[in-house]
Design an enzyme around this catalytic site. Structure first.
Site, PDB file in Angstrom:
ATOM      1  N   ASP A  60      22.662  48.716   9.765  1.00 37.76           N
ATOM      2  CA  ASP A  60      23.443  49.144   8.592  1.00 37.76           C
ATOM      3  C   ASP A  60      24.224  48.009   7.939  1.00 37.76           C
ATOM      4  O   ASP A  60      25.087  48.260   7.094  1.00 37.76           O
ATOM      5  CB  ASP A  60      24.422  50.255   9.015  1.00 37.76           C
ATOM      6  CG  ASP A  60      23.694  51.570   9.258  1.00 37.76           C
ATOM      7  OD1 ASP A  60      23.206  52.158   8.287  1.00 37.76           O
ATOM      8  OD2 ASP A  60      23.591  51.990  10.433  1.00 37.76           O
ATOM      9  N   ARG A  85      27.904  49.712  14.431  1.00 38.60           N
ATOM     10  CA  ARG A  85      28.232  48.837  13.317  1.00 38.60           C
ATOM     11  C   ARG A  85      29.378  47.882  13.638  1.00 38.60           C
ATOM     12  O   ARG A  85      29.674  46.984  12.854  1.00 38.60           O
ATOM     13  CB  ARG A  85      28.610  49.682  12.079  1.00 38.60           C
ATOM     14  CG  ARG A  85      27.493  50.592  11.628  1.00 38.60           C
ATOM     15  CD  ARG A  85      27.672  51.012  10.198  1.00 38.60           C
ATOM     16  NE  ARG A  85      27.760  49.856   9.326  1.00 38.60           N
ATOM     17  CZ  ARG A  85      28.164  49.887   8.070  1.00 38.60           C
ATOM     18  NH1 ARG A  85      28.503  51.041   7.534  1.00 38.60           N
ATOM     19  NH2 ARG A  85      28.222  48.790   7.339  1.00 38.60           N
ATOM     20  N   HIS A 161      32.760  58.988   2.912  1.00 39.63           N
ATOM     21  CA  HIS A 161      33.821  57.989   2.787  1.00 39.63           C
ATOM     22  C   HIS A 161      34.655  58.341   1.551  1.00 39.63           C
ATOM     23  O   HIS A 161      34.165  59.036   0.656  1.00 39.63           O
ATOM     24  CB  HIS A 161      33.223  56.590   2.531  1.00 39.63           C
ATOM     25  CG  HIS A 161      32.781  55.849   3.753  1.00 39.63           C
ATOM     26  ND1 HIS A 161      31.574  55.193   3.817  1.00 39.63           N
ATOM     27  CD2 HIS A 161      33.384  55.610   4.944  1.00 39.63           C
ATOM     28  CE1 HIS A 161      31.452  54.594   5.005  1.00 39.63           C
ATOM     29  NE2 HIS A 161      32.530  54.845   5.703  1.00 39.63           N
ATOM     30  N   CYS A 248      29.058  50.268  -1.543  1.00 44.42           N
ATOM     31  CA  CYS A 248      28.851  49.891  -0.122  1.00 44.42           C
ATOM     32  C   CYS A 248      28.139  48.565   0.041  1.00 44.42           C
ATOM     33  O   CYS A 248      28.286  47.900   1.057  1.00 44.42           O
ATOM     34  CB  CYS A 248      28.004  50.934   0.596  1.00 44.42           C
ATOM     35  SG  CYS A 248      28.314  52.604   0.121  1.00 44.42           S
TER      36      CYS A 248
HETATM   37  C1  CIR Z   1      26.549  54.230   7.719  1.00 47.73           C
HETATM   38  O1  CIR Z   1      26.356  55.370   8.150  1.00 47.73           O
HETATM   39  O2  CIR Z   1      27.474  53.535   8.123  1.00 47.73           O
HETATM   40  C2  CIR Z   1      25.611  53.691   6.673  1.00 47.73           C
HETATM   41  N1  CIR Z   1      24.325  54.276   6.824  1.00 47.73           N
HETATM   42  C3  CIR Z   1      26.143  53.975   5.281  1.00 47.73           C
HETATM   43  C4  CIR Z   1      27.426  53.264   4.987  1.00 47.73           C
HETATM   44  C5  CIR Z   1      27.862  53.469   3.588  1.00 47.73           C
HETATM   45  N2  CIR Z   1      29.000  52.665   3.304  1.00 47.73           N
HETATM   46  C6  CIR Z   1      29.930  52.963   2.419  1.00 47.73           C
HETATM   47  O3  CIR Z   1      29.938  54.055   1.854  1.00 47.73           O
HETATM   48  N3  CIR Z   1      30.894  52.082   2.244  1.00 47.73           N
END
Ligand code: CIR
Length: 253
Positions: A60, A85, A161, A248
């Site tokens: 990610d 992560r 988020h 993101c």
């Molecule tokens: C996660 O689940 O962490 C990633 N697949 C997506 C993260 C998205 N990030 C964000 O909205 N800042």
């Protein structure tokens, strides 16, 4: 004005990353193409883009926004709430050392994802989500206030988020969807309200003279254009499949 942006090329392991969506498995080639067009759009906005190479170890890690919270004076290295992560912060910290002298850190048991932090001038909004816990939010609020900013903590009801459902455009104007449309914390802002069926387009980014929005949301585009913003539309299908959006994919400062 933003001068610098950090992005990270997605690796093949992206396909095994985290998701809560039921939009299907991402396809790698279109994902790479979408990421390339994202970088080109940012360059059109007049910023210098630092592009980090893909790392297969962290599926990610193209979602660089979650690893740091950046202001004009200092960087906060987060403590991402998803176990898989957490190690992403090492690389981001070492890259940011080339841009910042002053660092703060969110420490366990506090967890925090950058996607839960929205800056509107010197007021920061911090979401409490599945990823950001109350202790992480408290630590960030303390850091921000110590540096002369204001901070408001917002427990989330539905969004993944905080920035999944809200964006700040500058000029006291917020883009709001879902639970943020009537939220008392955002009462004093002028609002662009995103319809429920267009909710994904609430995650947009203002980068200097442009607002970058996801492709396929005509009503949202019209609202921005009518409010006087120039828009750039980008296809985000493969990013959306893994709960990601336009914000993101970059750290902007
Ligand atoms: C996660 O689940 O962490 C990633 N697949 C997506 C993260 C998205 N990030 C964000 O909205 N800042």
């Amino acid at each position: 004005m933003f001068e610098n942006i950090i992005v990270k090329t997605p690796g093949k392991s992206y396909l095994n990353g985290l998701t809560t969506s039921n939009l299907g498995k991402p396809v790698f080639e279109p994902l790479l193409e979408q990421h390339k067009l994202y970088v080109e759009a940012l360059e059109k906005c007049g910023v210098t883009v630092t592009q980090l190479p893909a790392s297969e170890e962290f599926p990610d890690s193209t979602f660089v926004e979650d690893a740091a919270v950046l202001t004009s004076d200092f960087a906060v290295i987060t403590n991402p709430g998803a176990e898989s992560r957490n190690g992403e912060i090492k690389e981001i910290e070492s890259v940011l050392k080339g841009f910042y002298d002053k660092f703060y850190y969110i420490k366990s048991p506090g967890t925090l994802d950058g996607g839960d932090v929205l800056q509107a001038e010197n007021h920061f909004y911090i979401g409490i989500s599945e990823r950001t816990n109350p202790e992480g939010a408290r630590q960030l609020k303390e850091i921000l206030e110590q540096e002369g900013n204001e901070a408001t903590i917002i427990p989330l009801k539905e969004f993944f988020h905080l920035k999944t459902g809200i964006a700040y455009l500058g000029d006291n104007r917020m883009v709001v969807a879902g639970e943020f449309i009537n939220h008392p914390a955002f009462e004093s802002y002028e609002k662009i309200i995103i319809d429920q069926e267009d909710e994904y387009s609430a995650n947009c980014i203002r980068v200097n003279d442009y607002v970058i929005i996801p492709k396929g949301y005509e009503k949202t585009k019209r609202k921005f254009n009518e409010a006087g913003y120039k828009t750039i539309e980008l296809e985000m299908s493969e990013v959306q499949k893994h709960d990601g959006g336009l914000s993101c994919l970059s750290l902007r400062f």
